[in-house]
Design an enzyme around this catalytic site. Structure first.
Site, PDB file in Angstrom:
ATOM      1  N   LYS A 101       0.826  -1.216   0.000  1.00 20.18           N
ATOM      2  CA  LYS A 101       0.000   0.000   0.000  1.00 20.18           C
ATOM      3  C   LYS A 101       0.853   1.255   0.000  1.00 20.18           C
ATOM      4  O   LYS A 101       0.484   2.251  -0.621  1.00 20.18           O
ATOM      5  CB  LYS A 101      -0.921   0.020   1.231  1.00 20.18           C
ATOM      6  CG  LYS A 101      -2.110  -0.908   1.118  1.00 20.18           C
ATOM      7  CD  LYS A 101      -3.134  -0.570   2.198  1.00 20.18           C
ATOM      8  CE  LYS A 101      -4.223  -1.626   2.265  1.00 20.18           C
ATOM      9  NZ  LYS A 101      -5.178  -1.374   3.342  1.00 20.18           N
ATOM     10  N   LYS A 113      -5.296 -10.374  -6.521  1.00 23.00           N
ATOM     11  CA  LYS A 113      -6.549 -10.547  -5.777  1.00 23.00           C
ATOM     12  C   LYS A 113      -7.551  -9.469  -6.165  1.00 23.00           C
ATOM     13  O   LYS A 113      -7.168  -8.347  -6.516  1.00 23.00           O
ATOM     14  CB  LYS A 113      -6.281 -10.535  -4.267  1.00 23.00           C
ATOM     15  CG  LYS A 113      -6.098  -9.173  -3.683  1.00 23.00           C
ATOM     16  CD  LYS A 113      -6.160  -9.144  -2.168  1.00 23.00           C
ATOM     17  CE  LYS A 113      -5.898  -7.698  -1.746  1.00 23.00           C
ATOM     18  NZ  LYS A 113      -5.771  -7.426  -0.363  1.00 23.00           N
ATOM     19  N   LYS A 149     -10.587  -3.463  -4.002  1.00 22.09           N
ATOM     20  CA  LYS A 149     -11.196  -2.162  -4.314  1.00 22.09           C
ATOM     21  C   LYS A 149     -10.164  -1.179  -4.829  1.00 22.09           C
ATOM     22  O   LYS A 149     -10.500  -0.176  -5.419  1.00 22.09           O
ATOM     23  CB  LYS A 149     -11.907  -1.608  -3.085  1.00 22.09           C
ATOM     24  CG  LYS A 149     -10.948  -1.397  -1.918  1.00 22.09           C
ATOM     25  CD  LYS A 149     -11.664  -1.233  -0.595  1.00 22.09           C
ATOM     26  CE  LYS A 149     -10.654  -1.433   0.529  1.00 22.09           C
ATOM     27  NZ  LYS A 149     -11.111  -2.224   1.633  1.00 22.09           N
TER      28      LYS A 149
HETATM   29  P1  TYM Z   1     -10.767  -5.566   4.104  1.00 24.33           P
HETATM   30  O1  TYM Z   1     -11.780  -4.536   4.412  1.00 24.33           O
HETATM   31  O2  TYM Z   1      -9.713  -5.261   3.111  1.00 24.33           O
HETATM   32  O3  TYM Z   1     -11.469  -6.896   3.648  1.00 24.33           O
HETATM   33  C1  TYM Z   1     -12.508  -7.491   4.396  1.00 24.33           C
HETATM   34  C2  TYM Z   1     -12.416  -9.013   4.320  1.00 24.33           C
HETATM   35  O4  TYM Z   1     -12.512  -9.465   2.963  1.00 24.33           O
HETATM   36  C3  TYM Z   1     -11.425 -10.344   2.679  1.00 24.33           C
HETATM   37  N1  TYM Z   1     -11.052 -10.188   1.266  1.00 24.33           N
HETATM   38  C4  TYM Z   1     -10.919 -11.199   0.390  1.00 24.33           C
HETATM   39  N2  TYM Z   1     -11.096 -12.533   0.513  1.00 24.33           N
HETATM   40  C5  TYM Z   1     -10.908 -13.290  -0.586  1.00 24.33           C
HETATM   41  N3  TYM Z   1     -10.560 -12.793  -1.789  1.00 24.33           N
HETATM   42  C6  TYM Z   1     -10.367 -11.461  -1.971  1.00 24.33           C
HETATM   43  N4  TYM Z   1     -10.050 -10.975  -3.157  1.00 24.33           N
HETATM   44  C7  TYM Z   1     -10.555 -10.601  -0.847  1.00 24.33           C
HETATM   45  N5  TYM Z   1     -10.461  -9.257  -0.658  1.00 24.33           N
HETATM   46  C8  TYM Z   1     -10.760  -9.027   0.632  1.00 24.33           C
HETATM   47  C9  TYM Z   1     -10.320  -9.896   3.609  1.00 24.33           C
HETATM   48  O5  TYM Z   1      -9.371 -10.924   3.807  1.00 24.33           O
HETATM   49  C10 TYM Z   1     -11.086  -9.566   4.868  1.00 24.33           C
HETATM   50  O6  TYM Z   1     -11.356 -10.725   5.618  1.00 24.33           O
HETATM   51  N6  TYM Z   1      -7.617  -5.381   7.984  1.00 24.33           N
HETATM   52  C11 TYM Z   1      -8.907  -5.860   7.544  1.00 24.33           C
HETATM   53  C12 TYM Z   1     -10.046  -5.399   8.401  1.00 24.33           C
HETATM   54  C13 TYM Z   1      -9.907  -5.645   9.858  1.00 24.33           C
HETATM   55  C14 TYM Z   1     -10.048  -6.893  10.516  1.00 24.33           C
HETATM   56  C15 TYM Z   1      -9.861  -6.629  11.887  1.00 24.33           C
HETATM   57  C16 TYM Z   1     -10.306  -8.193  10.088  1.00 24.33           C
HETATM   58  C17 TYM Z   1      -9.642  -4.708  10.804  1.00 24.33           C
HETATM   59  N7  TYM Z   1      -9.626  -5.304  12.020  1.00 24.33           N
HETATM   60  C18 TYM Z   1      -9.911  -7.632  12.854  1.00 24.33           C
HETATM   61  C19 TYM Z   1     -10.355  -9.202  11.041  1.00 24.33           C
HETATM   62  C20 TYM Z   1     -10.170  -8.927  12.399  1.00 24.33           C
HETATM   63  C21 TYM Z   1      -9.156  -5.378   6.126  1.00 24.33           C
HETATM   64  O7  TYM Z   1      -8.636  -4.387   5.699  1.00 24.33           O
HETATM   65  O8  TYM Z   1     -10.072  -6.092   5.458  1.00 24.33           O
END
Ligand code: TYM
Length: 331
Positions: free
Chosen positions: A112, A195, A198
């Site tokens: 990032k 992957k 967004k």
């Molecule tokens: P975020 O908002 O980027 O994504 C949310 C969830 O979606 C999953 N994900 C995917 N899974 C499969 N294929 C993909 N292409 C794909 N893109 C996204 C992510 O793995 C995630 O589970 N840091 C985290 C948010 C967070 C969090 C937490 C998660 C903050 N605190 C505590 C678990 C526990 C994030 O940015 O996810």
């Protein structure tokens, strides 16, 4: 009941298929057997600049999509991160036991920060995984259902929990990630070795829950495949087709083999047309329910406030223990 914690950032106008398959569908399946916390992580979202009005709107819209996809707000604790001050407070304490080098090894930060320009990336983006550790540890979560891209962050969370426990006495449950093999990583339709995200350069390969079904169908019909014309799963040599087959299988509850058999000897166009139907059939009820929920933001806010109260009492208890262990005076 064992505890699960997970969250998503409200940083886009819609959740996408990767979020849905990698995380949300897992959550829905787990909420009955676990004491479940599902968070809209708006404090994480601001690690890159957000438009304030949009962020507020997207925070509600993300909560609405959780509910529309099947999270039951009476059963699970569905809340907004900034409503529970203990997240930021514990993150600060955890910052002080995290090594600079350790934080520097987080690959998502590296990716990032390259994208935003190494010097322009915020310190918040750098400490982002430590806030994530705070999220998870406050609720003594046993299991964290996420996609593959979050594995390293959950590993860091485990390291911090173990370090804290061994230095200051047993305080935190050491959580395990739950990452399902088949659905851990959904790929971009235009770039099927990256992957689905967004933050991709174009949205042409991004399937969004709240998109118009015609847009979704068009994106699927234009998905990148390959030249050999055979509908067969092979991640190495046929990443595009394999991604389409994975999505098809997960959303229809069928096996990849049965789909391969059904489409044997037929063209990619046929597969894509059928897949577009499966995807829009999945998204349409979620989109409609989301829009319905968003017509009454006051009701949604009430629901989130109630959950925040519940989350707050659990989180505060953990934070009090942490403060005591550190010798931080409490009021
Ligand atoms: P975020 O908002 O980027 O994504 C949310 C969830 O979606 C999953 N994900 C995917 N899974 C499969 N294929 C993909 N292409 C794909 N893109 C996204 C992510 O793995 C995630 O589970 N840091 C985290 C948010 C967070 C969090 C937490 C998660 C903050 N605190 C505590 C678990 C526990 C994030 O940015 O996810």
């Amino acid at each position: 009941k064992p505890v699960i914690f997970s969250g998503m950032q409200p940083s886009s106008d819609s959740l996408h298929l990767g979020n849905y398959i990698g995380a949300l569908t897992q959550w829905v399946g787990m909420q009955q057997t676990f004491d479940a916390y599902f968070c809209v992580v708006n404090l994480h979202a601001i690690t890159v600049a957000q438009d304030p009005a949009e962020l507020a709107e997207r925070t509600r819209a993300t909560a609405a999509q959780y509910i529309a996809a099947g999270i039951d707000p009476d059963q699970s604790t569905l809340f907004v991160q900034s409503h529970v001050p203990a997240h930021a407070e514990l993150a600060w304490v955890l910052n002080t036991i995290t090594g600079f080098g350790e934080a520097s090894r987080m690959t998502q930060f590296k990716d990032k920060s390259i994208r935003h320009g190494a010097d322009k990336a915020s310190v918040g983006l750098f400490t982002y995984p430590i806030l994530m550790a705070a999220d998870i540890l406050l609720y003594q979560a046993d299991t964290v259902p996420v996609g593959e891209d979050q594995r390293q962050h959950v590993e860091l969370t485990r390291d911090l929990a173990e370090r804290f426990n061994s230095r200051y006495g047993q305080t935190f449950t050491v959580p395990k990630p739950q990452i399902l093999k088949e659905t851990a990583k959904i790929y971009d339709l235009q770039n099927p070795t990256a992957k689905m995200s967004k933050s991709a350069a174009t949205e042409a390969g991004l399937l969004k829950i709240l998109d118009d079904p015609k847009v979704t169908a068009k994106k699927i019909m234009r998905a990148v495949t390959d030249a050999d014309g055979e509908i067969r799963f092979d991640r190495e040599t046929k990443p595009g087709v394999s991604n389409l087959l994975t999505i098809f299988a997960v959303l229809s509850g069928r096996t990849v083999e049965s789909i391969e058999r059904e489409f044997e000897g037929r063209g990619y166009g046929d597969l894509k047309k059928a897949l577009a139907e499966v995807v829009t059939d999945t998204f349409t009820p979620i989109r409609e329910r989301t829009n319905e929920l968003l017509t009454d933001p006051a009701e949604l806010d009430r629901l989130l406030a109630r959950a925040a109260d519940r989350a707050n009492s659990v989180a505060q208890e953990t934070l009090n223990t942490v403060y005591d262990r550190f010798g931080l005076l409490r009021r």
